[in-house]
Design a protein around this motif. Structure first.
Motif, short mmCIF file in Angstrom:
data_model
loop_
_atom_site.label_atom_id
_atom_site.label_comp_id
_atom_site.label_asym_id
_atom_site.label_seq_id
_atom_site.Cartn_x
_atom_site.Cartn_y
_atom_site.Cartn_z
N ILE A 139 0.84 -1.20 -0.01
CA ILE A 139 0.06 0.15 0.08
C ILE A 139 0.98 1.22 -0.04
CG2 ILE A 139 -1.32 1.24 1.47
CD1 ILE A 139 -2.81 -1.00 2.36
N GLU A 140 0.39 2.41 -0.80
CA GLU A 140 1.01 3.55 -0.97
C GLU A 140 -0.02 4.66 -0.51
OE1 GLU A 140 4.61 2.15 -4.13
OE2 GLU A 140 2.52 3.31 -4.89
N LEU A 141 0.08 5.35 0.30
CA LEU A 141 -0.82 6.29 0.85
C LEU A 141 -0.38 7.72 0.56
CD1 LEU A 141 -3.67 6.27 2.09
CD2 LEU A 141 -2.86 6.40 4.32
N ALA A 142 -1.35 8.50 0.21
CA ALA A 142 -1.29 10.28 -0.28
C ALA A 142 -1.33 10.70 0.96
CB ALA A 142 -1.61 10.47 -1.73
N SER A 143 -1.14 10.38 2.17
CA SER A 143 -1.33 11.21 3.31
C SER A 143 -0.17 11.16 4.41
CB SER A 143 -2.60 10.54 4.14
OG SER A 143 -2.41 9.59 4.69
N ALA A 144 -0.08 11.75 5.46
CA ALA A 144 0.83 11.77 6.43
C ALA A 144 0.70 10.33 7.08
CB ALA A 144 0.76 12.83 7.42
N PRO A 145 1.98 9.68 7.87
CA PRO A 145 1.82 8.55 8.32
C PRO A 145 0.78 8.37 9.34
CG PRO A 145 4.18 9.40 8.12
CD PRO A 145 3.30 10.37 7.68
N PRO A 186 3.94 -4.23 3.73
CA PRO A 186 4.90 -2.90 3.31
C PRO A 186 3.84 -1.71 3.02
CG PRO A 186 5.63 -4.67 1.97
CD PRO A 186 4.33 -5.15 2.86
N VAL A 187 4.13 -0.48 3.76
CA VAL A 187 3.31 0.71 3.61
C VAL A 187 4.12 1.78 3.40
CG1 VAL A 187 1.37 1.93 4.55
CG2 VAL A 187 1.30 -0.27 4.96
N ALA A 188 3.90 2.67 2.41
CA ALA A 188 4.57 3.80 2.38
C ALA A 188 3.76 5.15 2.32
CB ALA A 188 5.44 3.91 0.92
N PHE A 189 3.96 6.08 3.02
CA PHE A 189 3.27 7.34 3.49
C PHE A 189 3.99 8.61 2.57
CE2 PHE A 189 2.79 4.56 7.17
CZ PHE A 189 1.25 4.62 7.12
N ASP A 190 3.10 9.48 2.63
CA ASP A 190 3.49 10.71 1.75
C ASP A 190 3.62 10.61 0.35
OD1 ASP A 190 3.19 12.71 4.01
OD2 ASP A 190 4.96 11.69 4.83
N GLN A 191 2.90 9.70 -0.26
CA GLN A 191 3.13 9.47 -1.60
C GLN A 191 2.45 10.28 -2.65
OE1 GLN A 191 5.32 6.81 -2.55
NE2 GLN A 191 5.91 7.09 -0.52
N PRO A 192 2.82 10.42 -3.73
CA PRO A 192 1.81 11.45 -4.61
C PRO A 192 0.45 10.91 -5.19
CG PRO A 192 4.19 10.55 -5.74
CD PRO A 192 3.88 9.81 -4.53
N TRP A 233 -1.48 -2.61 -4.36
CA TRP A 233 -0.61 -3.46 -5.26
C TRP A 233 -1.36 -4.79 -4.82
CZ3 TRP A 233 3.67 -2.76 -8.42
CH2 TRP A 233 4.17 -1.45 -8.42
N LEU A 234 -1.86 -5.48 -6.05
CA LEU A 234 -2.45 -6.80 -5.77
C LEU A 234 -2.02 -7.83 -7.01
CD1 LEU A 234 -6.13 -6.68 -7.08
CD2 LEU A 234 -4.74 -4.67 -6.95
N ASP A 235 -2.34 -9.04 -6.78
CA ASP A 235 -1.97 -9.97 -7.85
C ASP A 235 -2.96 -9.89 -9.03
OD1 ASP A 235 0.04 -11.20 -6.28
OD2 ASP A 235 -1.07 -12.61 -5.19
N GLN A 236 -2.47 -10.08 -10.25
CA GLN A 236 -3.24 -9.89 -11.45
C GLN A 236 -4.28 -10.71 -11.31
OE1 GLN A 236 -1.22 -8.70 -14.73
NE2 GLN A 236 -2.52 -9.97 -16.21
N LYS A 237 -3.89 -12.22 -11.08
CA LYS A 237 -4.96 -13.01 -11.11
C LYS A 237 -6.26 -13.05 -10.44
CE LYS A 237 -2.55 -15.68 -7.49
NZ LYS A 237 -1.92 -16.90 -6.89
N VAL A 238 -6.54 -12.30 -9.49
CA VAL A 238 -7.59 -11.87 -8.57
C VAL A 238 -8.43 -11.13 -9.56
CG1 VAL A 238 -6.08 -11.99 -6.73
CG2 VAL A 238 -6.87 -9.82 -7.44
N LEU A 239 -8.04 -10.38 -10.34
CA LEU A 239 -9.14 -9.61 -11.08
C LEU A 239 -10.17 -10.26 -12.00
CD1 LEU A 239 -6.54 -6.89 -12.76
CD2 LEU A 239 -7.69 -6.64 -10.58
N SER A 240 -9.72 -11.47 -12.38
CA SER A 240 -10.67 -12.23 -13.09
C SER A 240 -11.64 -13.15 -12.27
CB SER A 240 -9.98 -13.08 -14.13
OG SER A 240 -9.07 -13.85 -13.76
N LYS A 241 -11.42 -13.46 -11.25
CA LYS A 241 -12.23 -14.17 -10.50
C LYS A 241 -13.52 -13.92 -10.05
CE LYS A 241 -8.56 -16.75 -8.42
NZ LYS A 241 -7.79 -17.37 -7.21
N PRO A 242 -14.63 -14.48 -10.17
CA PRO A 242 -15.97 -14.00 -9.88
C PRO A 242 -16.21 -13.15 -8.65
CG PRO A 242 -16.17 -16.17 -10.89
CD PRO A 242 -14.65 -15.99 -10.27
N LEU A 243 -16.96 -12.27 -8.74
CA LEU A 243 -17.53 -11.74 -7.38
C LEU A 243 -18.65 -12.40 -6.68
CD1 LEU A 243 -17.28 -7.64 -8.48
CD2 LEU A 243 -15.64 -9.05 -6.89
#
Length: 295
Positions: free
Chosen positions: A166-172, A186-192, A197-207
């Motif tokens: 996860i990358e978050l566009a706010s302060a920590p 892994p988490v990063a703060f103060d990002q643009p 980030w997720l595995d591409q394979k999860v996109l096609s699985k039925p909801l």
């Protein structure tokens, strides 16, 4: 007269629902932010996004609710965000939900930019608010966006699902207070921008499919109207959309409209003159059209 980001009034619905349930004097804060009171007939009308951010920021600070964005995200489901939310709720896969977002988000919120990037076997889902918005006033909106995206992931893959990063566009902030399962992520703060980030394979699985709540289906007429009433690209068109949402306000005049648009009355008047437009005639025309619609 520069264009400004606009968003549908219905975006305020989860916040107002949550704050009212907590006993917060919502209407007082709405008046301070010069925002209209929501009604079923105005939910799809457009208001400046900076007003919404100012409202959420003011309430969070005055009421001491540092995690307002996270709390609001759980107040109501996606299908309650008007036509846009109902379109998302009809998705069959996470990929389709993301594609629907990419197709319609500009018609819902012209100040929120969403895109995806593919990195080998991973997908990076990104959200970024318009740079014209003060960074210190979008914290609640950024947190709301992250929580909503996380909720979509868990809805699609189950409560045990986790992103890869996860990358978050706010302060920590202590994310584990809201998502305990992220303690080793892994988490990063103060990002643009905010990214998940997720595995591409999860996109096609039925909801998972549940019986649709009443009113979730979107009629073709509503879909067409949603697209036709998207935020205007030209400043005068935007001004008309903002005035339309404020027609019920007793103080609606040049000064009030300038404040809503985030400019001074003199600047607004000068720019209208440059366009050979009279504010009085513009307001009269909007009131006349509104009267015709009511009839």
């Amino acid at each position: 007269m520069r264009p400004i980001p606009l968003v549908r009034q219905v975006t305020l619905a989860p916040a107002i629902s949550y704050l009212a349930a907590e006993g917060v004097p919502v209407h007082r804060y709405l008046r301070r932010a010069k925002l209209p009171v929501l009604s079923p007939d105005t939910l799809e009308m457009l208001i400046p996004l900076h007003q919404v951010c100012d409202f959420l920021s003011s309430v969070a600070r005055a009421e001491g609710i540092d995690d307002l964005g996270f709390r609001v995200a759980g107040a109501q489901g996606t299908e309650h965000l008007g036509v846009y939310g109902k379109l998302l709720a009809q998705s069959l896969t996470l990929h389709e939900m993301i594609q629907t977002t990419l197709e319609f988000v500009a018609s819902y919120n012209s100040g929120l930019h969403i895109w995806i990037e593919r990195h080998q076997n991973q997908v990076r889902y990104c959200q970024k608010f318009d740079e014209s918005l003060p960074r210190d006033q979008i914290t609640e909106a950024v947190h709301f966006g992250l929580a909503s995206a996380m909720a979509s992931g868990k809805y699609s893959r189950g409560a045990a699902w986790l992103p890869n990063r996860i990358e978050l566009a706010s302060a920590p902030i202590e994310l584990t207070a809201y998502f305990p399962e992220l303690s080793d992520l892994p988490v990063a703060f103060d990002q643009p921008q905010t990214s998940i980030w997720l595995d591409q394979k999860v996109l096609s699985k039925p909801l998972p499919r549940f019986s649709s709540p009443p009113g979730v289906a979107v009629e073709e007429e509503d879909r067409a109207s949603f697209i036709a009433t998207a935020p205007a690209a030209d400043p005068i068109g935007q001004l008309e959309q903002v005035i339309e949402s404020a027609l019920g306000h007793s103080e609606l005049n040049l000064q009030f409209t300038a404040a809503i648009m985030g400019t001074s009355p003199r600047t607004l008047q000068r720019r209208l003159t440059e366009q050979d437009v009279s504010f009085t005639r513009l307001l009269q025309g909007m009131r006349f059209r509104n009267a015709l619609n009511l009839l």
